[in-house]
Design a protein around this motif. Structure first.
Motif, PDB file in Angstrom:
ATOM      1  N   THR A 147      31.414  37.723  49.797  1.00  0.00           N
ATOM      2  CA  THR A 147      32.308  38.881  49.813  1.00  0.00           C
ATOM      3  C   THR A 147      31.600  40.116  50.339  1.00  0.00           C
ATOM      4  O   THR A 147      32.196  40.934  51.052  1.00  0.00           O
ATOM      5  CB  THR A 147      32.851  39.144  48.397  1.00  0.00           C
ATOM      6  OG1 THR A 147      33.438  37.957  47.886  1.00  0.00           O
ATOM      7  CG2 THR A 147      33.897  40.242  48.417  1.00  0.00           C
TER       8      THR A 147
ATOM      9  N   TYR B  60      32.706  42.843  53.325  1.00  0.00           N
ATOM     10  CA  TYR B  60      33.184  44.095  52.748  1.00  0.00           C
ATOM     11  C   TYR B  60      33.021  45.221  53.768  1.00  0.00           C
ATOM     12  O   TYR B  60      31.965  45.335  54.408  1.00  0.00           O
ATOM     13  CB  TYR B  60      32.411  44.409  51.471  1.00  0.00           C
ATOM     14  CG  TYR B  60      33.014  45.524  50.648  1.00  0.00           C
ATOM     15  CD1 TYR B  60      34.281  45.392  50.095  1.00  0.00           C
ATOM     16  CD2 TYR B  60      32.336  46.710  50.439  1.00  0.00           C
ATOM     17  CE1 TYR B  60      34.845  46.401  49.349  1.00  0.00           C
ATOM     18  CE2 TYR B  60      32.896  47.730  49.688  1.00  0.00           C
ATOM     19  CZ  TYR B  60      34.145  47.578  49.138  1.00  0.00           C
ATOM     20  OH  TYR B  60      34.710  48.588  48.406  1.00  0.00           O
TER      21      TYR B  60
ATOM     22  N   MET C  53      34.216  44.099  41.682  1.00  0.00           N
ATOM     23  CA  MET C  53      35.536  43.800  42.218  1.00  0.00           C
ATOM     24  C   MET C  53      35.820  42.295  42.167  1.00  0.00           C
ATOM     25  O   MET C  53      36.931  41.863  41.864  1.00  0.00           O
ATOM     26  CB  MET C  53      35.635  44.316  43.653  1.00  0.00           C
ATOM     27  CG  MET C  53      35.467  45.821  43.772  1.00  0.00           C
ATOM     28  SD  MET C  53      35.299  46.399  45.487  1.00  0.00           S
ATOM     29  CE  MET C  53      36.925  46.015  46.115  1.00  0.00           C
TER      30      MET C  53
ATOM     31  N   LEU D  92      40.237  40.205  49.250  1.00  0.00           N
ATOM     32  CA  LEU D  92      38.896  40.683  48.916  1.00  0.00           C
ATOM     33  C   LEU D  92      37.814  39.750  49.427  1.00  0.00           C
ATOM     34  O   LEU D  92      36.844  40.197  50.055  1.00  0.00           O
ATOM     35  CB  LEU D  92      38.773  40.847  47.399  1.00  0.00           C
ATOM     36  CG  LEU D  92      37.390  41.246  46.865  1.00  0.00           C
ATOM     37  CD1 LEU D  92      36.997  42.622  47.385  1.00  0.00           C
ATOM     38  CD2 LEU D  92      37.370  41.207  45.349  1.00  0.00           C
TER      39      LEU D  92
END
Length: 419
Positions: free
Chosen positions: A52, A56, A146, A223
């Protein structure tokens, strides 16, 4: 011959409700969506966070920050503090007396370092590089938070959907039993309507719970960019307390240090760099064909003026003070978040103990109520009330079980621990 059903016959309604819930394309799509995210035993929570981080958006800022730091190093290690310059001069009397006077002059201007200037720039580049490590760690921790929330959000809504589906199945079973007893004359038609309304309400809760799963899965995909979930992502409570080793606090501390380096550099560079100029002149006099060549050396030392240095010093002081204030605000926020995470974790543990006892009592009450209803010792209204209470007790207990694991992740996040 098939049995003939009236349009509003109770058995027809029950059959239609069953088909609507379990055989329609809309429900098939919901089930298909529920399995969009595949469970992977090879995907760990740590690997998920790393994947992730790569995608990002703020990771691009880190790449630009690294280029900026490399530029600071190049400037600090350069041979000259600023760019050199060349000059070319031609002077003649063609437009005036025109007596043949000619003059050419070329000049190379080299800036020289101010005392302490190179050391100040090297310190700025070095501390900025150290701060880059903490800035990256802070971003990684932010992404980890997150991801943690996205995972436990899915776990929470998935379990709520499981309970809603269980409740819906129970309501259909009760409706079927009530239909039989109404047909046998043991119950009134109003009881059938009560059971139907309970089934409709359970269906509504199920549809809403399945919709929440879709939303949570979509947020997860946005995400992480993945269609897989780690099979295990529960965490053990970290023993680490909040201290200055928290990545965000280290990052804030390095920003103060860099701001102080910038302030020191401005103090050194309050005036422009001195320059050394080497020139070569070729000159021919009026009515004289003889050429005269000379070489010159010039030293230029600029003066310091308050009008030029004061605004720069004010900006540096303001930046330093702002970073100090931001660091203090950050510490307050982190201490509050850590305190709340620790307190919520303890409260959830206590709530889980209570709701577990409530669930046991509710299940026993439901067992007795079902038995009493089957024997005709109580009415349907009381059974529905006890059944709703049992469902709520089970929902509360299961929710606390998941919330306890979620709060553990919150605690580790507040302590600055990466998964």
């Amino acid at each position: 011959m098939f049995p003939k059903f009236e349009l509003m016959h109770p058995w027809f309604l029950l059959w239609a409700l069953y088909c609507l819930l379990f055989n329609t394309p809309a429900f098939a799509e919901s089930d298909e969506h529920d399995h969009d995210l595949q469970i992977s035993a090879q995907l760990s929570l740590h690997d998920l966070v790393e994947k992730t981080i790569v995608r990002y958006p703020d990771s691009a800022l880190l790449a630009a920050k690294k280029i900026e730091i490399e530029a600071k190093y190049k400037r600090a290690s350069g041979l000259l503090p600023a760019t050199p310059a060349i000059g070319l001069l031609n002077r003649n009397d063609a437009a005036t007396s025109n007596r043949g006077e000619r003059e050419w002059e070329s000049e190379l201007e080299l800036p020289i370092w101010l005392p302490g200037q190179r050391a100040a720039r090297e310190a700025l580049a070095r501390d900025a590089a150290l701060g880059f490590v903490d800035t990256k760690a802070t971003l990684n921790l932010q992404v980890a938070g997150m991801v943690r929330n996205a995972l436990w959000d899915i776990a929470m809504v998935t379990h709520q959907a499981t309970l809603a589906k269980s409740r819906h199945v129970t309501s259909l079973e009760l409706l079927s039993d009530v239909e039989k007893r109404v047909k046998a004359g043991d119950l009134a038609k109003t009881d059938r309507m009560l059971a139907q309304n309970d089934a409709y309400q359970a269906e509504t809760f199920l549809l809403r719970a399945q919709a929440e799963i879709k939303h949570a899965q979509y947020r997860y995909k946005l995400l992480t960019g993945l269609n897989t979930l780690p099979e295990y992502f529960s965490e053990q409570q970290s023993k680490t307390i909040l201290d200055d080793n928290h990545p965000a606090l280290r990052d804030a501390s390095k920003k103060i240090l860099v701001a102080d380096d910038e302030r020191s550099l401005i103090k050194v560079e309050r005036r422009s760099n001195p320059t050394v100029s080497i020139s070569a002149r070729t000159q021919r006099g009026a009515f004289d064909n003889q050429i005269n060549e000379t070489i010159g050396l010039r030293l230029r030392i600029p003066f310091e003026t308050e009008a030029q240095s004061a605004p720069l010093m004010a900006i540096a002081e303001m930046n330093y003070a702002k970073n100090q204030a931001d660091a203090q605000h950050l510490r307050y926020a982190l201490e509050a978040a850590f305190h709340e995470a620790e307190h919520n974790l303890n409260v959830t543990k206590s709530e889980l103990e209570i709701t577990t006892k409530q669930h046991a009592n509710a299940q026993e009450s439901l067992r007795l109520a079902k038995k009493a209803f089957a024997l005709g010792e109580t009415d349907l209204v009381n059974l529905l009330r006890v059944q709703a209470s049992a469902y709520e007790a089970e929902r509360a207990m299961k929710q606390r079980q998941i919330q306890l694991q979620w709060d553990t992740a919150h605690y580790n996040q507040a302590a600055g621990e990466m998964p």
